[in-house]
Write a protein that holds these residues in place. Structure first.
Motif, PDB file in Angstrom:
ATOM      1  N   HIS A  87     -11.410  44.914  36.767  1.00 29.58           N
ATOM      2  CA  HIS A  87     -10.084  45.520  36.689  1.00 29.58           C
ATOM      3  C   HIS A  87      -9.471  45.398  35.290  1.00 29.58           C
ATOM      4  O   HIS A  87      -8.265  45.606  35.134  1.00 29.58           O
ATOM      5  CB  HIS A  87      -9.159  44.901  37.736  1.00 29.58           C
ATOM      6  N   THR A  89      -8.436  46.710  31.732  1.00 27.59           N
ATOM      7  CA  THR A  89      -8.135  48.038  31.224  1.00 27.59           C
ATOM      8  C   THR A  89      -9.075  48.377  30.066  1.00 27.59           C
ATOM      9  O   THR A  89      -9.728  47.494  29.505  1.00 27.59           O
ATOM     10  CB  THR A  89      -6.685  48.116  30.726  1.00 27.59           C
ATOM     11  N   GLY A  90      -9.116  49.653  29.712  1.00 28.80           N
ATOM     12  CA  GLY A  90      -9.949  50.057  28.581  1.00 28.80           C
ATOM     13  C   GLY A  90      -9.568  49.335  27.308  1.00 28.80           C
ATOM     14  O   GLY A  90     -10.435  48.902  26.529  1.00 28.80           O
ATOM     15  N   ASP A  91      -8.259  49.165  27.072  1.00 19.99           N
ATOM     16  CA  ASP A  91      -7.796  48.464  25.869  1.00 19.99           C
ATOM     17  C   ASP A  91      -8.202  46.991  25.892  1.00 19.99           C
ATOM     18  O   ASP A  91      -8.565  46.419  24.851  1.00 19.99           O
ATOM     19  CB  ASP A  91      -6.271  48.570  25.745  1.00 19.99           C
ATOM     20  N   GLN A  92      -8.154  46.368  27.052  1.00 18.15           N
ATOM     21  CA  GLN A  92      -8.553  44.960  27.161  1.00 18.15           C
ATOM     22  C   GLN A  92     -10.040  44.785  26.877  1.00 18.15           C
ATOM     23  O   GLN A  92     -10.443  43.826  26.204  1.00 18.15           O
ATOM     24  CB  GLN A  92      -8.215  44.430  28.556  1.00 18.15           C
ATOM     25  N   TYR A 128      -7.765  53.460  44.143  1.00 17.51           N
ATOM     26  CA  TYR A 128      -7.299  53.045  42.824  1.00 17.51           C
ATOM     27  C   TYR A 128      -6.978  54.244  41.943  1.00 17.51           C
ATOM     28  O   TYR A 128      -7.591  55.309  42.071  1.00 17.51           O
ATOM     29  CB  TYR A 128      -8.361  52.194  42.126  1.00 17.51           C
ATOM     30  N   GLY A 131      -8.550  54.165  35.661  1.00 19.54           N
ATOM     31  CA  GLY A 131      -8.407  53.029  34.754  1.00 19.54           C
ATOM     32  C   GLY A 131      -8.135  51.703  35.426  1.00 19.54           C
ATOM     33  O   GLY A 131      -8.158  50.657  34.775  1.00 19.54           O
ATOM     34  N   GLU A 132      -7.883  51.710  36.740  1.00 18.05           N
ATOM     35  CA  GLU A 132      -7.565  50.460  37.438  1.00 18.05           C
ATOM     36  C   GLU A 132      -8.798  49.671  37.858  1.00 18.05           C
ATOM     37  O   GLU A 132      -8.704  48.473  38.109  1.00 18.05           O
ATOM     38  CB  GLU A 132      -6.718  50.746  38.676  1.00 18.05           C
ATOM     39  N   THR A 134     -13.387  49.627  37.421  1.00 17.34           N
ATOM     40  CA  THR A 134     -14.673  50.191  37.001  1.00 17.34           C
ATOM     41  C   THR A 134     -15.784  49.326  37.596  1.00 17.34           C
ATOM     42  O   THR A 134     -15.552  48.172  37.969  1.00 17.34           O
ATOM     43  CB  THR A 134     -14.843  50.194  35.463  1.00 17.34           C
ATOM     44  N   ARG A 155     -16.737  54.943  36.678  1.00 18.65           N
ATOM     45  CA  ARG A 155     -15.303  54.929  36.449  1.00 18.65           C
ATOM     46  C   ARG A 155     -14.651  55.967  37.352  1.00 18.65           C
ATOM     47  O   ARG A 155     -15.319  56.838  37.898  1.00 18.65           O
ATOM     48  CB  ARG A 155     -14.958  55.164  34.977  1.00 18.65           C
TER      49      ARG A 155
END
Length: 246
Positions: A87, A89-92, A128, A131-132, A134, A155
């Motif tokens: 869970h 995020t893409g940025d994380q 979901y 983005g929530e 993958t 995704r």
């Protein structure tokens, strides 16, 4: 997922030429894994241009025809404890990768197998938002090769697919799909340009974990020409802005 250019013509000549020289056959396959990028217009244009170049594919196939089997492989990997629902995020994920081999593991990397199976099914059934969640492969985040850092296998994308309609909302990534479909189609030699060379390890890691046939992978230099456009993204913009016809 775009218009062909002279670099693709070179690649076609190499692939169809090698197959012909050694008495083999060559597929025309659409790895149509991203519904946001695929259009029937591109598919029709590519088929037309392949024939215009004088090539006769042995078969025309679509990776999307194997979405159910690809999903089942995802379930198989979870059961082997080689994949997990994440869970982050893409940025994380991007921030973690900046730390390279010192990156911390995903907080969900060691979640119970039963839990990941449940969550993967919820992803498939639309519980979901994009983005929530993958599905990530449990590879080796301390490896020298970034393509071994628990890459994303599935995704969520809420967009109808030009080939499968609105049947799916979880879509496999190219890196997950390409090697598996190569194997399922009994491809003896999978050829790509050199920028994909560092994907060899993840390509064979996945096939080894699934215990399915492993093709040979060949890389060759991509074509560069001065004062010419060899980018699908830039060519698409030229066509959309009516500077050229495609």
């Amino acid at each position: 997922n775009g218009y062909l250019h002279i670099g693709h013509a070179k690649a076609m000549n190499f692939n169809f030429g090698v197959a012909k020289k050694f008495g083999g056959v060559c597929y025309l396959r659409f790895d149509d894994t991203n519904p946001e990028a695929e259009k029937k217009e591109y598919i029709d244009n590519i088929v037309e241009n392949v024939k215009f170049m004088g090539h006769d594919p042995w078969k025309i196939t679509y990776s999307s025809d194997s979405f159910q089997q690809l999903y089942d492989f995802g379930v198989q990997l979870i059961k082997k404890n080689k994949a997990y629902v994440c869970h982050m995020t893409g940025d994380q994920v991007k921030e973690a990768k900046k730390l390279k081999q010192k990156q911390p593991p995903s907080p969900w990397r060691d979640r119970p197998i039963k839990e990941s199976l449940y969550e993967f099914d919820r992803m498939r059934r639309g519980y979901y938002d994009e983005g929530e969640a993958t599905l990530r492969l449990k590879m080796d985040i301390t490896h020298d090769n970034p393509n071994m850092w628990d890459i994303i296998a599935f995704r969520i994308i809420y967009k109808a697919h030009p080939h499968t309609g609105d049947k799916w909302c979880v879509y496999p990534t190219y890196d997950f799909t390409h090697c598996i479909i190569d194997s399922l189609e009994d491809i003896t030699h999978s050829c790509c340009t050199l920028e994909f060379e560092n994907r060899r390890e993840s390509y064979y890691w996945l096939l080894d974990e699934l215990e399915i046939f492993k093709p040979n992978v060949w890389e060759y230099g991509r074509l560069n020409i001065k004062n010419n456009v060899l980018s699908k993204r830039k060519l698409k913009q030229l066509v959309m802005d009516n500077h050229v016809r495609g």
